[in-house]
Design an enzyme around this catalytic site. Structure first.
Site, PDB file in Angstrom:
ATOM      1  N   ASN A 138      37.751  32.477  42.565  1.00 42.61           N
ATOM      2  CA  ASN A 138      36.404  32.800  42.057  1.00 42.61           C
ATOM      3  C   ASN A 138      35.321  31.987  42.776  1.00 42.61           C
ATOM      4  O   ASN A 138      34.174  31.967  42.350  1.00 42.61           O
ATOM      5  CB  ASN A 138      36.319  32.567  40.546  1.00 42.61           C
ATOM      6  CG  ASN A 138      36.542  31.097  40.173  1.00 42.61           C
ATOM      7  OD1 ASN A 138      36.693  30.251  41.044  1.00 42.61           O
ATOM      8  ND2 ASN A 138      36.557  30.809  38.888  1.00 42.61           N
ATOM      9  N   HIS A 140      35.284  28.669  43.195  1.00 46.03           N
ATOM     10  CA  HIS A 140      35.043  27.284  42.761  1.00 46.03           C
ATOM     11  C   HIS A 140      35.514  26.291  43.830  1.00 46.03           C
ATOM     12  O   HIS A 140      36.430  26.574  44.597  1.00 46.03           O
ATOM     13  CB  HIS A 140      35.685  26.988  41.391  1.00 46.03           C
ATOM     14  CG  HIS A 140      37.167  26.850  41.370  1.00 46.03           C
ATOM     15  ND1 HIS A 140      37.952  27.390  40.377  1.00 46.03           N
ATOM     16  CD2 HIS A 140      38.039  26.207  42.193  1.00 46.03           C
ATOM     17  CE1 HIS A 140      39.217  27.087  40.581  1.00 46.03           C
ATOM     18  NE2 HIS A 140      39.303  26.364  41.696  1.00 46.03           N
ATOM     19  N   GLU A 145      32.961  25.701  38.469  1.00 45.37           N
ATOM     20  CA  GLU A 145      33.171  27.124  38.261  1.00 45.37           C
ATOM     21  C   GLU A 145      31.860  27.880  38.485  1.00 45.37           C
ATOM     22  O   GLU A 145      30.790  27.268  38.517  1.00 45.37           O
ATOM     23  CB  GLU A 145      33.675  27.342  36.830  1.00 45.37           C
ATOM     24  CG  GLU A 145      34.973  26.603  36.506  1.00 45.37           C
ATOM     25  CD  GLU A 145      36.215  27.293  37.069  1.00 45.37           C
ATOM     26  OE1 GLU A 145      36.089  28.058  38.051  1.00 45.37           O
ATOM     27  OE2 GLU A 145      37.311  27.064  36.541  1.00 45.37           O
TER      28      GLU A 145
HETATM   29  C1  F6R Z   1      41.978  20.784  43.289  1.00 43.50           C
HETATM   30  C2  F6R Z   1      40.750  21.524  43.138  1.00 43.50           C
HETATM   31  C3  F6R Z   1      40.681  23.014  43.095  1.00 43.50           C
HETATM   32  C4  F6R Z   1      41.606  23.698  44.088  1.00 43.50           C
HETATM   33  C5  F6R Z   1      41.471  25.202  43.963  1.00 43.50           C
HETATM   34  C6  F6R Z   1      42.444  25.937  44.851  1.00 43.50           C
HETATM   35  O1  F6R Z   1      41.715  19.386  43.308  1.00 43.50           O
HETATM   36  O2  F6R Z   1      39.770  20.885  43.005  1.00 43.50           O
HETATM   37  O3  F6R Z   1      39.364  23.410  43.359  1.00 43.50           O
HETATM   38  O4  F6R Z   1      41.302  23.291  45.389  1.00 43.50           O
HETATM   39  O5  F6R Z   1      41.685  25.596  42.639  1.00 43.50           O
HETATM   40  O6  F6R Z   1      43.743  25.701  44.396  1.00 43.50           O
HETATM   41  P1  F6R Z   1      45.010  26.087  45.279  1.00 43.50           P
HETATM   42  O7  F6R Z   1      44.898  25.308  46.523  1.00 43.50           O
HETATM   43  O8  F6R Z   1      46.199  25.689  44.461  1.00 43.50           O
HETATM   44  O9  F6R Z   1      44.911  27.562  45.511  1.00 43.50           O
END
Ligand code: F6R
Length: 267
Positions: A138, A140, A145
């Site tokens: 999304n 973030h 968010e």
């Molecule tokens: C983790 C974080 C999140 C992840 C994001 C992607 O510290 O801050 O923003 O980077 O949710 O997660 P993955 O890499 O598991 O797809």
């Protein structure tokens, strides 16, 4: 923003690791602060950095590491806490003092005060030299968010349904995913001197396209990175598949073919 499109997970890890190694070499023995993301996206880079430490003697001794975020309510030793995740997947395998790996205390009695103190600690420590980021489907970054203020500081945030369902794979069920986190804000992250964001897979393609080519908007929090002067994005073809501009650098052509070794296009 500079977009580098790689062939596979191994190369994605190598390109991110190159940027970390370059920062370490430039710093010499001076202290440096490395911002670490958790989640699956940076794992190939952490694996490659561990390999370079073991096989080439790359040292992390001068590094202070700061995490982006932590779930509220999970004790540090919980197997899904980010405190634990970063140790298990990275910092326990390199020569960094465990006390130099900083993350918000998700079990602080006053999470709001903990968030403020964490933000202050990062700033008073001289800020982040290189921040590694992933991105949510999304848009973030950290747990900022959609709807987050682009100037936000470290604070307690509520996770969206989409993030809870994305992260449910690490827990027994979506119900077990904590609903709140302490997260560095978009303003805090934007103060890092360099940023490298890495992602793979089709699920991230829309977020990547919005981040790199869309209008800056709280709807896609990562678009705030368009204001940052030194961002490198390291992604695979699937994550790049919705980009519309067509001259991003592709790093995986065989030597001798068109574009091999081409200089990247920095924007
Ligand atoms: C983790 C974080 C999140 C992840 C994001 C992607 O510290 O801050 O923003 O980077 O949710 O997660 P993955 O890499 O598991 O797809």
């Amino acid at each position: 923003m500079e977009i580098r499109i790689v062939a596979d997970e191994e190369q994605r890890g190598e390109v991110v690791a190159d940027l970390v190694e370059q920062m370490l070499r430039e710093a010499g023995s001076a202290p440096v602060t490395l911002g670490l993301a958790t989640g699956s996206s940076p794992l190939p880079a952490y694996t490659e950095l561990i390999r370079r430490h073991r096989e080439n003697g790359l040292s992390f001794a001068p590094v202070n590491a700061v995490l982006l975020d932590e779930y509220v309510g999970l004790p540090a030793e919980h197997e899904q806490s980010y405190h634990r995740f970063i140790r298990d997947s990275f910092t326990a395998h390199i020569d960094i003092d465990d006390r130099a790996v900083l993350s918000p205390n998700g079990c602080a009695a006053d999470p709001d005060a903990e968030a403020l103190a964490y933000d202050r600690r990062i700033r008073e420590g001289g800020g982040v030299d290189l921040q590694i980021l992933g991105i949510g489907s999304n848009g973030h970054i950290a747990f900022n968010e959609p709807g987050s203020s682009l100037a936000s500081r470290t604070r307690v945030v509520s996770l969206t349904r989409s993030t809870i369902s994305d992260n449910a794979r690490f827990f027994d069920s979506a119900q077990s995913v904590p609903q709140r986190a302490i997260s560095q804000g978009l303003g805090t992250i934007g103060e890092a001197r360099r940023i490298v964001l890495t992602a793979s897979g089709e699920a991230k393609a829309e977020a990547i396209a919005q981040m790199a080519e869309g209008p800056v908007s709280a709807r896609w929090p990562a678009t705030t990175l368009q204001f940052h002067p030194d961002v490198t994005v390291v992604i695979d073809e699937a994550a790049a598949s919705r980009l519309e501009l067509d001259d991003y650098s592709r790093l995986h052509r065989e030597p001798g073919t068109a574009g091999a070794g081409a200089d990247h296009t920095a924007r």
